[in-house]
Design a protein around this motif. Structure first.
Motif, PDB file in Angstrom:
ATOM      1  N   LEU A 174     -21.719  14.874  23.902  1.00  0.00           N
ATOM      2  CA  LEU A 174     -20.853  13.690  23.859  1.00  0.00           C
ATOM      3  C   LEU A 174     -19.418  14.023  24.226  1.00  0.00           C
ATOM      4  CD1 LEU A 174     -22.211  11.815  20.719  1.00  0.00           C
ATOM      5  CD2 LEU A 174     -22.488  11.186  23.129  1.00  0.00           C
ATOM      6  N   ALA A 175     -18.944  15.189  23.849  1.00  0.00           N
ATOM      7  CA  ALA A 175     -17.591  15.593  24.237  1.00  0.00           C
ATOM      8  C   ALA A 175     -17.472  15.676  25.752  1.00  0.00           C
ATOM      9  CB  ALA A 175     -17.231  16.930  23.597  1.00  0.00           C
ATOM     10  N   GLU A 176     -18.555  16.057  26.392  1.00  0.00           N
ATOM     11  CA  GLU A 176     -18.541  16.222  27.848  1.00  0.00           C
ATOM     12  C   GLU A 176     -18.941  14.954  28.599  1.00  0.00           C
ATOM     13  OE1 GLU A 176     -19.745  19.781  30.873  1.00  0.00           O
ATOM     14  OE2 GLU A 176     -21.036  19.458  29.144  1.00  0.00           O
ATOM     15  N   ASN A 177     -19.865  14.178  28.033  1.00  0.00           N
ATOM     16  CA  ASN A 177     -20.455  13.058  28.783  1.00  0.00           C
ATOM     17  C   ASN A 177     -20.330  11.696  28.117  1.00  0.00           C
ATOM     18  OD1 ASN A 177     -21.722  14.795  30.880  1.00  0.00           O
ATOM     19  ND2 ASN A 177     -22.856  15.575  29.124  1.00  0.00           N
ATOM     20  N   GLY A 178     -19.786  11.633  26.925  1.00  0.00           N
ATOM     21  CA  GLY A 178     -19.735  10.373  26.204  1.00  0.00           C
ATOM     22  C   GLY A 178     -18.608   9.467  26.666  1.00  0.00           C
ATOM     23  N   SER A 179     -18.593   8.271  26.120  1.00  0.00           N
ATOM     24  CA  SER A 179     -17.501   7.337  26.378  1.00  0.00           C
ATOM     25  C   SER A 179     -16.205   7.943  25.858  1.00  0.00           C
ATOM     26  CB  SER A 179     -17.770   6.006  25.666  1.00  0.00           C
ATOM     27  OG  SER A 179     -17.710   6.202  24.257  1.00  0.00           O
ATOM     28  N   ALA A 223     -26.753  10.545  17.542  1.00  0.00           N
ATOM     29  CA  ALA A 223     -25.737  11.121  18.426  1.00  0.00           C
ATOM     30  C   ALA A 223     -26.375  11.703  19.681  1.00  0.00           C
ATOM     31  CB  ALA A 223     -24.942  12.203  17.691  1.00  0.00           C
ATOM     32  N   GLY A 224     -27.582  12.217  19.542  1.00  0.00           N
ATOM     33  CA  GLY A 224     -28.250  12.833  20.684  1.00  0.00           C
ATOM     34  C   GLY A 224     -29.127  11.912  21.493  1.00  0.00           C
ATOM     35  N   GLU A 225     -29.739  10.912  20.835  1.00  0.00           N
ATOM     36  CA  GLU A 225     -30.755  10.123  21.529  1.00  0.00           C
ATOM     37  C   GLU A 225     -30.563   8.622  21.421  1.00  0.00           C
ATOM     38  OE1 GLU A 225     -34.478  11.501  19.975  1.00  0.00           O
ATOM     39  OE2 GLU A 225     -33.969  13.592  20.362  1.00  0.00           O
ATOM     40  N   GLY A 226     -29.497   8.171  20.793  1.00  0.00           N
ATOM     41  CA  GLY A 226     -29.291   6.737  20.622  1.00  0.00           C
ATOM     42  C   GLY A 226     -28.755   6.067  21.870  1.00  0.00           C
ATOM     43  N   THR A 227     -28.546   4.779  21.750  1.00  0.00           N
ATOM     44  CA  THR A 227     -27.900   4.035  22.837  1.00  0.00           C
ATOM     45  C   THR A 227     -26.444   4.501  22.915  1.00  0.00           C
ATOM     46  OG1 THR A 227     -27.111   2.259  21.398  1.00  0.00           O
ATOM     47  CG2 THR A 227     -29.354   2.019  22.329  1.00  0.00           C
ATOM     48  N   PRO A 228     -25.740   4.181  23.997  1.00  0.00           N
ATOM     49  CA  PRO A 228     -24.328   4.593  24.065  1.00  0.00           C
ATOM     50  C   PRO A 228     -23.509   4.124  22.858  1.00  0.00           C
ATOM     51  CG  PRO A 228     -25.065   3.930  26.233  1.00  0.00           C
ATOM     52  CD  PRO A 228     -26.188   3.609  25.273  1.00  0.00           C
ATOM     53  N   GLY A 229     -23.748   2.910  22.396  1.00  0.00           N
ATOM     54  CA  GLY A 229     -23.042   2.409  21.220  1.00  0.00           C
ATOM     55  C   GLY A 229     -23.402   3.176  19.952  1.00  0.00           C
ATOM     56  N   GLU A 244     -11.512  20.915  28.930  1.00  0.00           N
ATOM     57  CA  GLU A 244     -11.399  19.780  29.862  1.00  0.00           C
ATOM     58  C   GLU A 244     -10.787  18.561  29.170  1.00  0.00           C
ATOM     59  OE1 GLU A 244     -11.429  17.691  33.329  1.00  0.00           O
ATOM     60  OE2 GLU A 244     -11.755  19.834  33.052  1.00  0.00           O
ATOM     61  N   LEU A 245     -11.216  18.276  27.942  1.00  0.00           N
ATOM     62  CA  LEU A 245     -10.627  17.153  27.199  1.00  0.00           C
ATOM     63  C   LEU A 245      -9.155  17.414  26.914  1.00  0.00           C
ATOM     64  CD1 LEU A 245     -13.408  16.214  24.608  1.00  0.00           C
ATOM     65  CD2 LEU A 245     -12.678  14.898  26.608  1.00  0.00           C
ATOM     66  N   MET A 246      -8.825  18.640  26.590  1.00  0.00           N
ATOM     67  CA  MET A 246      -7.438  18.963  26.283  1.00  0.00           C
ATOM     68  C   MET A 246      -6.560  18.801  27.522  1.00  0.00           C
ATOM     69  SD  MET A 246      -5.905  22.273  24.324  1.00  0.00           S
ATOM     70  CE  MET A 246      -5.753  23.324  25.753  1.00  0.00           C
ATOM     71  N   ARG A 247      -7.089  19.108  28.664  1.00  0.00           N
ATOM     72  CA  ARG A 247      -6.313  18.998  29.904  1.00  0.00           C
ATOM     73  C   ARG A 247      -6.247  17.566  30.426  1.00  0.00           C
ATOM     74  NH1 ARG A 247      -8.798  24.181  33.089  1.00  0.00           N
ATOM     75  NH2 ARG A 247      -7.449  25.751  32.144  1.00  0.00           N
TER      76      ARG A 247
END
Length: 176
Positions: A47-52, A7-13, A87-90
């Motif tokens: 991931l909540a802030e920067n993930g897909s 979750a921290g260091e893997g590829t985006p997938g 931010e996600l909620m909004r």
């Protein structure tokens, strides 16, 4: 361990898949403790802030599940989760909004983390019949516009009612 590392260091997938797995696994209290002990909160906040879109939704879901336990709420707040969840909620997708509102609702259940949520500008009066964060979502978001076909097919008075504005009464209707 491994899922937290991915979750921290893997590829985006890999991050997306790891966030989904952590969200599912975090439903179990014993696993929640392992995720927090393995420093799994920080990658979920990232991931909540920067993930897909999917990774952010899953990360918010994992944070929601972790925040069910009072013991984990401080770690979630300390990792900086409140602002990304707001931010996600909004502005997030439906799945992101639901998971973020659930996480914030769980964080609002604790006095200490409730203060931090208030400080972040998200708290409002709660209503006994509605979960706190879902009520916040309703208060923070503007009402959705009416469907274009409905708006086009209605009179100006009906359109104002649909939009939530009051129709103006004519001078004749006011008695003058």
């Amino acid at each position: 361990g491994v899922l937290v590392a991915l979750a921290g260091e893997g590829t985006p997938g890999q991050r997306e898949e790891a966030a989904g797995a952590l969200s599912n696994l975090a439903r179990e209290p014993e696993i929640q403790t392992l995720i927090v002990a393995a420093d799994g909160v920080a990658p979920l906040v990232f991931l909540a802030e920067n993930g897909s879109e999917a990774a952010a939704a899953s990360a918010a879901g994992a944070l929601r599940n972790l925040a069910c336990e009072s013991a984990h709420r401080k770690a979630i707040a300390a990792a900086g989760a409140i602002s990304p969840l707001i931010e996600l909620m909004r502005n997030g997708s439906e799945a992101q909004r639901l998971n973020a509102s659930g996480a914030l609702d769980n964080l609002l259940a604790d006095k200490e983390t409730k203060k931090l949520v208030k400080k972040a500008g998200c708290a409002s009066r709660s209503h006994k019949r509605a979960p706190r964060a879902r009520l916040l979502l309703l208060l923070l978001l503007p009402p959705p516009p009416p469907p274009p076909a409905l708006a086009a097919a209605t009179s100006p008075t009906c359109a104002r009612l649909i939009a939530g504005t009051r129709p103006r009464r004519s001078a004749e209707a006011r008695g003058g």
